[in-house]
Scaffold this active site. Structure first.
Site, PDB file in Angstrom:
ATOM      1  N   ASN A 129       0.971  -1.432   0.053  1.00 38.49           N
ATOM      2  CA  ASN A 129      -0.084  -0.064  -0.049  1.00 38.49           C
ATOM      3  C   ASN A 129       0.765   1.133   0.065  1.00 38.49           C
ATOM      4  O   ASN A 129       1.276   2.006  -1.226  1.00 38.49           O
ATOM      5  CB  ASN A 129      -0.915  -0.114   1.276  1.00 38.49           C
ATOM      6  N   ASP A 130       1.483   1.611   1.120  1.00 39.59           N
ATOM      7  CA  ASP A 130       2.123   2.790   1.405  1.00 39.59           C
ATOM      8  C   ASP A 130       3.421   2.990   0.315  1.00 39.59           C
ATOM      9  O   ASP A 130       3.646   4.207  -0.250  1.00 39.59           O
ATOM     10  CB  ASP A 130       2.954   3.047   2.672  1.00 39.59           C
ATOM     11  N   VAL A 131       3.842   1.689   0.110  1.00 43.73           N
ATOM     12  CA  VAL A 131       5.113   1.934  -1.045  1.00 43.73           C
ATOM     13  C   VAL A 131       4.901   2.264  -2.446  1.00 43.73           C
ATOM     14  O   VAL A 131       5.514   2.175  -3.256  1.00 43.73           O
ATOM     15  CB  VAL A 131       6.025   0.598  -0.728  1.00 43.73           C
TER      16      VAL A 131
END
Ligand code: NAP
Length: 472
Positions: A395-397
């Site tokens: 997600n964040d990456v």
């Protein structure tokens, strides 16, 4: 014998250095672990073989506490082996925190024993020895409680949110200054046995206070820093005990922990000073506000059809893949697509998952060829030419806000340029945020298809659809 032991120590130290070097690459990592084990065996064997006696002699005959030594070995084995098998890989950060806590406590207790033994049974320690001894105990005790706190936060037995109060940094620095002042007094007056428990108590308390303002989200980085403290404590212990190998091994541990934390900070665009002084604890991990924005989703059948038609696919693994233990199914998907002539690569972000190298270890477990794994800087240029970017539990990456949204907590963090692929498919269970607690613009792009479900189950469903397509 003393001379011979020094040679054993040199071999041991060389093995530790080679171990670190080999552990840098997935294809030599096993050799690295083995070298470390042999190095440690030699270190323990050499120490026993050259054990000093009261008459100045050195030899194994001077060892009289076999009962204690063997009990410690048995307890270590009895605890260590089950932990290695029972603990899921997603819990490795907290397991690492626990082992740092044990190592740091051991160093602190050795320092404490040395202090009282000298004061009660031998001549008091000189200031020259007291300097490393107070460093060893200060770092050891604060790393012990700090690591236990970090483990509690990661295991969610302690609140993950940062606990802050007014003038927190001032309180922490004052406490540390008092502990440092007591350390100076102990160096100058090594016979002050009353002061020592107060000094040790302050170090233990400081470890707790250092960690409570830091959110659970930053614990993996904190663990790398605590690793460094534990190593420095062992290094100081080497000086206090005048043991060369401990100095080398502690320095290697301390510096590798430091380098690791710097790499992690860079990959998350956090400053090292910010991490060291705990100021980032005040960054709250906010719950993403539920956004009512339109997005598109697809079924396993549709996903299989898209993958089958692609000529190049980049798979982006993340924490969700580890949680779902989907690596073996992903390997099957890789095989199935490669057999169909699809070029499949894996894009590895340095902080994907919950520890450095998390994804490499996971994919290596499923025997995915190392040459198919590409680091972020190598693969980012390939996304614009890639037909499908298949994001699995990451997600964040992959969040483009890191490039564009200055108000985002992850602004500036280098990301995988997944949004530049022709089609993006994301396997996750919901629209919930990831680690940083923020929404991901990637999910709302026209070219993105959300594939809702557990990573392992969804990839299995895609696999079921693929043979049918081949036959068609
Ligand atoms: P992430 O941002 O935490 O996202 C993981 C996603 O996986 C979640 O959005 C979750 O969504 C999904 N997921 C969870 N269980 C799943 C399952 N069973 N099946 C399918 N999906 C599942 O992970 P990431 O992209 O790997 O990023 C890592 C984060 O950790 C970064 O923010 C990084 O800064 C941080 N971090 C990493 C390290 C390190 O060393 N690797 C250290 C410190 C911090 P659903 O709940 O909707 O399924």
């Amino acid at each position: 014998m003393a001379q011979f032991v020094q040679y054993i120590y040199i071999v041991s130290a060389a093995l530790f250095i080679l171990s670190l070097k080999w552990m840098n690459r997935p294809d030599t990592a096993r050799r690295g672990v083995f070298a470390g084990e042999i190095g440690m065996l030699l270190a323990v064997g050499g120490t026993l073989a050259g054990f000093p006696g009261p008459d100045g002699s050195a030899g194994i005959a001077n060892v009289h506490n076999w009962g204690w030594i063997l009990s410690a070995v048995v307890i270590g084995i009895a605890v260590g082996i089950p932990i290695a098998y029972i603990m899921p890989m997603t819990a490795v950060p907290q397991r690492t925190a626990l082992s740092h806590a044990c190592g740091a406590l051991a160093a602190a207790l050795v320092g404490t024993a040395e202090f009282y033994q000298h004061n009660h049974y031998r001549e008091p320690l000189t200031p020259v020895i007291m300097i490393p001894l107070v460093l060893e105990t200060l770092l050891g005790y604060l790393t012990f409680t700090g690591s236990l706190m970090a483990m509690g936060k990661l295991q969610e037995v302690l609140p993950q949110r940062p606990i802050t109060y007014r003038n927190q940094n001032a309180v922490n620095f004052t406490l540390f200054a008092i502990a440092a002042a007591l350390a100076v007094r102990l160096v100058l007056v090594p016979t002050d046995t009353i002061l020592f428990p107060i000094f040790a108590g302050l170090a233990l308390l400081f470890g707790v206070l250092l960690i409570i303002p830091i959110g659970g989200a930053d614990m993996p980085t904190v663990i790398a820093i605590l690793n460094s403290y534990a190593g420095l404590s062992a290094c100081a212990m080497g000086f206090a005990l005048q043991n060369n190998l401990l100095v080398v091994a502690g320095a290697l541990d301390g510096s590798s922990g430091l380098i690791l934390s710097i790499i992690m900070c860079k990959a998350m665009n956090r400053s090292f000073a910010n991490v060291l002084f705990g100021a980032f604890g005040q960054i709250q991990v906010s719950q993403a506000q539920a956004q009512q924005r339109p997005y598109r989703s697809a079924s396993p059948e549709e996903a299989a059809a898209i993958l089958e038609a692609a000529s190049s696919v980049i798979i982006v693994p993340g924490y969700g893949l580890a949680v779902a233990q989907a690596q073996h199914k992903v390997r099957e998907l890789y095989d199935a697509l490669m057999r169909r002539g699809v070029d499949v690569k894996f894009a590895i972000h340095p902080v994907a998952g919950r520890m450095p190298g998390h994804m490499n270890v996971l994919l290596a477990e499923a025997d995915i060829p190392y040459d198919r794994l590409r680091e972020m800087d190598d693969i980012n240029g390939e996304f614009p030419q890639c037909d499908v970017a298949l994001v699995i539990g990451a997600n964040d990456v992959t969040n483009p806000a890191a490039r564009t949204d200055k108000s985002s907590p992850i602004y500036g963090m280098p990301i995988l340029d997944v949004d530049k692929a022709r089609t993006v498919m994301v396997i996750k269970r919901s629209m919930n945020p990831g680690f940083a607690g923020i929404d991901n613009d990637l999910y709302y792009m026209d070219k993105t298809l959300m594939l809702f479900g557990d990573a392992k189950a969804f990839v299995s469903e895609i696999l079921k659809e693929l043979p049918a397509k081949v036959a068609a």
